[in-house]
Design a protein around this motif. Structure first.
Motif, PDB file in Angstrom:
ATOM      1  N   ASN A 192      -8.288 -14.989  -7.437  1.00 37.59           N
ATOM      2  CA  ASN A 192      -6.764 -14.974  -7.206  1.00 37.59           C
ATOM      3  C   ASN A 192      -6.319 -16.182  -6.333  1.00 37.59           C
ATOM      4  N   ASP A 193      -6.815 -17.475  -6.358  1.00 39.25           N
ATOM      5  CA  ASP A 193      -6.356 -18.579  -5.678  1.00 39.25           C
ATOM      6  C   ASP A 193      -6.411 -19.858  -6.542  1.00 39.25           C
ATOM      7  N   ALA A 194      -5.196 -20.230  -6.484  1.00 44.98           N
ATOM      8  CA  ALA A 194      -5.226 -21.392  -7.737  1.00 44.98           C
ATOM      9  C   ALA A 194      -5.787 -22.582  -7.170  1.00 44.98           C
ATOM     10  N   GLU A 195      -5.829 -22.870  -5.919  1.00 45.78           N
ATOM     11  CA  GLU A 195      -6.754 -24.177  -5.443  1.00 45.78           C
ATOM     12  C   GLU A 195      -7.914 -24.156  -5.644  1.00 45.78           C
ATOM     13  N   VAL A 196      -8.386 -22.865  -5.315  1.00 45.27           N
ATOM     14  CA  VAL A 196     -10.067 -22.806  -5.572  1.00 45.27           C
ATOM     15  C   VAL A 196     -10.401 -22.775  -6.935  1.00 45.27           C
ATOM     16  N   CYS A 197      -9.464 -22.149  -7.811  1.00 44.89           N
ATOM     17  CA  CYS A 197      -9.720 -22.062  -9.360  1.00 44.89           C
ATOM     18  C   CYS A 197      -9.659 -23.573  -9.782  1.00 44.89           C
ATOM     19  N   ARG A 198      -8.521 -24.586  -9.372  1.00 45.21           N
ATOM     20  CA  ARG A 198      -8.582 -25.877  -9.413  1.00 45.21           C
ATOM     21  C   ARG A 198      -9.977 -26.751  -9.056  1.00 45.21           C
ATOM     22  N   ASP A 199     -10.139 -26.385  -7.946  1.00 48.78           N
ATOM     23  CA  ASP A 199     -11.418 -27.116  -7.592  1.00 48.78           C
ATOM     24  C   ASP A 199     -12.854 -26.675  -8.245  1.00 48.78           C
ATOM     25  N   ILE A 200     -12.762 -25.313  -8.670  1.00 48.38           N
ATOM     26  CA  ILE A 200     -13.958 -25.103  -9.439  1.00 48.38           C
ATOM     27  C   ILE A 200     -13.877 -25.631 -10.953  1.00 48.38           C
ATOM     28  N   VAL A 201     -12.742 -25.631 -11.610  1.00 44.44           N
ATOM     29  CA  VAL A 201     -12.792 -26.265 -12.911  1.00 44.44           C
ATOM     30  C   VAL A 201     -12.991 -27.830 -12.666  1.00 44.44           C
TER      31      VAL A 201
END
Length: 169
Positions: A27-36
């Motif tokens: 539930n952390d958009a920034e982390v999600c964008r980094d992972i993707v």
């Protein structure tokens, strides 16, 4: 896959979808964008080895694995933070209890001092007065204050040393 245009097309079409997929885990958009973004970078570095038909499934697998790895690291980090917090609390509590016990022992030993030595020691060590100030208050020399402090400290060492020996038995 063999051209940049195909990769750009996949990135533009799938990026948002993969971010939402990662958000399901984290539930952390920034982390999600980094992972993707990292997953797409990995795909680009291995571009010639991957077939276009399996690329989407491949990315889902990479993203899911990286999300799980991230959560594991976070969990370990949180457990470490909790552990160190508890350890620090215990150390502070123990040190505080030990310190309180030490202060209590010193206070009891000070009560056994002659009143004059007690007053001088208290003025210098507890009230942080200079030897000269105490000497002026008592109308004695600084050397007399020093002599009485040495005597008081010797008595305290003897008293605390005997108490320490009693506690060991």
């Amino acid at each position: 896959m063999d051209d940049r245009a195909t990769f750009d097309k996949m990135f533009n079409e799938w990026y948002a979808q993969f971010v939402y997929f990662a958000y399901y885990f984290i539930n952390d958009a920034e982390v999600c964008r980094d992972i993707v973004s990292d997953a797409f970078e990995y795909l680009w570095r291995n571009y010639e080895k991957i077939e276009e038909a399996t690329a989407k499934t491949y990315l889902y697998t990479i993203i899911r694995t990286r999300c799980i790895d991230y959560l594991r690291k976070q969990n370990i980090h949180e457990e470490y933070v909790e552990f160190t917090s508890q350890l620090t609390d215990k150390m502070i509590e123990s040190d505080s209890q030990h310190s309180d016990s030490r202060v209590l022992r010193i206070r009891k030993a000070m009560e056994k001092l002659p009143p004059y030595n007690y007053h001088i020691l208290e003025a210098c060590y507890i009230h942080n007065k200079k030897y000269k100030e105490v000497a002026e208050e008592l109308n004695v020399s600084v050397a007399a204050i020093h002599k009485n402090i040495v005597k008081a400290l010797r008595i305290l060492r003897e008293e605390l040393g005997q108490e320490g020996n009693r506690n060991r038995l």
